[in-house]
Design an enzyme around this catalytic site. Structure first.
Site, PDB file in Angstrom:
ATOM      1  N   ASP A 303       4.859 -16.944  -7.967  1.00 31.77           N
ATOM      2  CA  ASP A 303       3.873 -15.872  -8.106  1.00 31.77           C
ATOM      3  C   ASP A 303       3.494 -15.554  -9.555  1.00 31.77           C
ATOM      4  O   ASP A 303       2.526 -14.841  -9.784  1.00 31.77           O
ATOM      5  CB  ASP A 303       4.362 -14.604  -7.405  1.00 31.77           C
ATOM      6  CG  ASP A 303       4.257 -14.734  -5.882  1.00 31.77           C
ATOM      7  OD1 ASP A 303       3.486 -15.580  -5.409  1.00 31.77           O
ATOM      8  OD2 ASP A 303       4.960 -13.990  -5.176  1.00 31.77           O
ATOM      9  N   TYR A 387       3.174  -9.592  -0.113  1.00 28.83           N
ATOM     10  CA  TYR A 387       4.284  -8.868  -0.735  1.00 28.83           C
ATOM     11  C   TYR A 387       3.832  -7.975  -1.879  1.00 28.83           C
ATOM     12  O   TYR A 387       2.861  -8.278  -2.577  1.00 28.83           O
ATOM     13  CB  TYR A 387       5.331  -9.843  -1.279  1.00 28.83           C
ATOM     14  CG  TYR A 387       6.440 -10.101  -0.297  1.00 28.83           C
ATOM     15  CD1 TYR A 387       7.365  -9.103  -0.011  1.00 28.83           C
ATOM     16  CD2 TYR A 387       6.559 -11.315   0.360  1.00 28.83           C
ATOM     17  CE1 TYR A 387       8.387  -9.328   0.903  1.00 28.83           C
ATOM     18  CE2 TYR A 387       7.579 -11.539   1.275  1.00 28.83           C
ATOM     19  CZ  TYR A 387       8.486 -10.539   1.542  1.00 28.83           C
ATOM     20  OH  TYR A 387       9.482 -10.761   2.443  1.00 28.83           O
TER      21      TYR A 387
HETATM   22 CO    CO Z   1      11.171 -11.165   1.621  1.00 28.83          CO
END
Ligand code: CO
Length: 646
Positions: A303, A387
């Protein structure tokens, strides 16, 4: 932030919009950019460490801007450096370095183009129709970094694998209804669907996964107001990016990829600022999934290098993300066309009460001494796809530095056939599961403990065998082992032996005659569970160890290398440490891999309560005694209240 147009006064001042515009103008004026060229990264080229440390107020500052450009629809990067003129000097293109075969992080414009291309693709539409879905407007397409698996689609292209979810409304949680089995490969540079793969039908789950206040039924009504007030304001100051709080001082910046970066963290002791950390950031992270099947086995998002934490930083809001007397810092980034744009309220800076700092009740005299602990918090939150990651740097009055990462957001889900219990994906509901995975972060920690020449020692408990020297068998002691080379310093945690890594300055002694030190205290953290020889194992080699130590090199910044997107692996720490350089008599940099292994739970659905991970940097003989003795007692009569007669 610097005033518009004002020259930088410190080498680490954040880039201004004018500086970004000037650098982009120079690159454009070079005539080397085609129509299709995009700016994937624009940042301050931080000056060499020696230059930063030698800087004195009032001296001129030479500014360089680092620019990464992807020239066309294929791969091949260019790294350019622009030196900005001072006074009457013109801005100049200082270097133009092609980086063949490398790919940038996924670009926003191209990711959007990929979504549109998938939605219009007849094969994808037919795959949805096979599942009884004909209203394509309710689909949510998530472009994922594709990894490196030797597939033909990967050759010479920048690609994404696009996953599909179905939303009932425009604001629905699509992760409740994954379209299992369906992957679209897209050439990002050309917005062209290369292939739609359908591994077979699994019914799309029907249940809703919404979690808004209006969706979840009666809200609890027994919460009394909790307000934090600092009527005289906070105890810190922020001038430009220079943050001062009690004895601490540091500079804070926001990078496209790393997010918040701390620079030149020091602590004032007996009237002088002592250096602790030259620079600290999240250099890379990876989220490898543990399901070996074709639908989820390729998922391993880097990320930082494949997306960029700063690019995805939230605009934070008072009373929601941060509570109390908050100072916000804006970020300033550049878009893919080279235009500067502000990230409003990207960094939250505030103080928190943190319970007691120290206390003793003297049972002989009845005397009570207690101090409240207060910490300074510098935080930001990045949302990368499903996320959300909160990064919280804490500075404490006793000299401790902590990074806490808060993981929340929504699981990456899979649909499950009725009655199935997948081996690699715990059930969330009867027809929805989430593959097991890890979140592994790699912090780059350039500690300079009272100067740059430091050594690293591994310290752990040594159990002593019973015998004449240990007649009761109780004996243990700390054992310290100096890590002399890069290969010796590739280490994992051992919580049973309280293993930690001490950064020592052998040239500076404390009052006890020992060298001053700070130690990295890891949490109970894993390493990469994938086979080190696997694709993700090679690409995320940094995650096979909890500690790496390298001699400082200005170009070694990213744990998985500068360009992890679709990279075959072996770059970054894996490559640099091959040289097995000496770590003695030099400036050392620590790289700490930490994180969590996530076995999803029903309680993580439909949105995850925060899970925590991180580490501490703790002084060990850096100070001669408890450095927080001078924190004043709380106002009021704490001691008197302890005495019933008083
Ligand atoms: Co997770």
């Amino acid at each position: 932030m610097s005033l518009a147009g004002a020259p930088a006064s410190h080498p680490l001042d954040v880039l201004t919009a004018e500086e970004i515009e000037a650098a982009v103008a120079v690159v454009r004026a070079s005539g080397r950019l085609s129509e299709t060229a995009r700016f994937s990264y624009i940042a301050l080229q931080e000056p060499p460490k020696a230059e930063v440390l030698a800087h004195r107020p009032g001296r001129p500052v030479r500014r360089r801007v680092r620019v990464q450009i992807v020239l066309g629809p294929g791969l091949d990067m260019v790294e350019a450096v622009v030196v900005l003129g001072q006074g009457r000097d013109a801005d100049e293109l200082e270097s133009w370095t092609p980086v063949p075969g490398m790919r940038p992080a996924l670009l926003f414009e191209e990711s959007f183009g990929a979504i549109v291309a998938v939605m219009e693709n007849p094969d994808w539409q037919a795959a949805l129709a096979r599942r009884g879905i004909t209203d394509f407007g309710t689909a949510q397409i998530d472009p994922w970094p594709a990894g490196s698996f030797g597939l033909g689609h990967e050759d010479g292209r920048r690609i994404a694998r696009c996953l599909t979810y179905i939303r009932a409304t425009a604001t629905d949680n699509g992760y409740a209804r994954p379209v299992e089995g369906l992957i679209a490969f897209v050439d990002l540079g050309r917005a062209e669907v290369l292939e739609v793969v359908d591994y077979g039908l699994v019914p799309v789950p029907e249940a809703s996964g919404t979690y808004g206040a209006e969706d979840v039924g009666p809200l609890r009504s027994d919460l009394a107001p909790l307000e934090i007030s600092q009527p005289e304001g906070p105890s810190f100051t922020l001038e430009g990016n220079l943050l001062r709080w009690q004895k601490w001082s540091l500079r804070v910046s926001m990078d496209t990829r790393e997010g918040v970066v701390l620079h030149t963290v020091g602590y004032e002791d007996s009237g002088r600022v002592r250096s602790i950390l030259y620079r600290a950031s999240i250099s890379e992270m990876v989220v490898p999934y543990g399901d070996p099947g074709p639908m989820h086995g390729w998922k391993n998002a880097f990320d930082v290098g494949e997306w960029g934490l700063g690019r995805f930083a939230n605009s934070l809001s008072l009373g929601c993300d941060c509570l109390g007397e908050i100072t916000y810092m804006d970020g300033l980034l550049a878009d893919e066309h080279g235009n500067p744009y502000p990230l409003v309220n990207a960094v939250c800076i505030h103080e928190e009460d943190y319970g007691i700092l120290w206390k003793h009740t003297d049972l002989n005299t009845g005397n009570v001494e207690v101090r409240r602990s207060r910490r300074l918090v510098v935080s930001f939150i990045a949302t990368v796809g499903n996320y959300d990651y909160g990064f919280y740097w804490y500075l404490y009055q006793d000299g401790t530095i902590q990074l806490e990462v808060k993981l929340t957001g929504i699981l990456s889900t899979q649909a499950v056939k009725p009655g199935e219990r997948p081996d690699h994906a715990p059930l969330l509901t009867r027809d929805l599961a989430a593959p097991v995975h890890q979140h592994l972060f790699c912090a780059r920690l350039d500690l300079d403990v009272d100067g740059a020449d430091n050594e690293v020692h591994e310290v752990e408990a040594e159990r002593l065998p019973s015998g004449p020297a240990n007649p009761w068998g109780n004996g243990f002691r700390p054992r310290s082992t100096r890590l002399n080379t890069e290969s010796e310093a590739a280490r994992i945690t051992d919580t049973a032996l309280s293993r930690r890594w001490r950064v020592v300055n052998p040239g500076v002694r404390n009052a006890a005659g020992e060298p001053v030190a700070y130690q990295l205290v890891p949490g109970p953290v894993p390493t990469l569970l994938a086979d080190p020889a696997s694709s993700v194992g090679r690409r995320a080699a940094f995650a096979t160890r909890n500690l790496w130590v390298t001699p400082y090199a200005a170009t070694e910044m990213r744990a998985a290398g500068e360009y992890p997107n679709q990279h075959a692996g072996g770059d970054g720490l894996a490559r640099w440490t091959q040289a097995d350089r000496s770590l003695i008599g030099t400036d050392v940099v620590l790289w700490h891999t930490f994180g969590v292994t996530h076995f999803p739970r029903p309680e993580d659905w439909p949105v995850m309560p925060v899970e925590y991970t991180g580490f501490h940097l703790v002084p060990v003989g850096f100070f001669d005694r408890n450095p927080a003795l001078d924190v004043p007692p709380p106002p009021g009569h704490c001691a008197a209240e302890a005495d019933p007669a008083g």
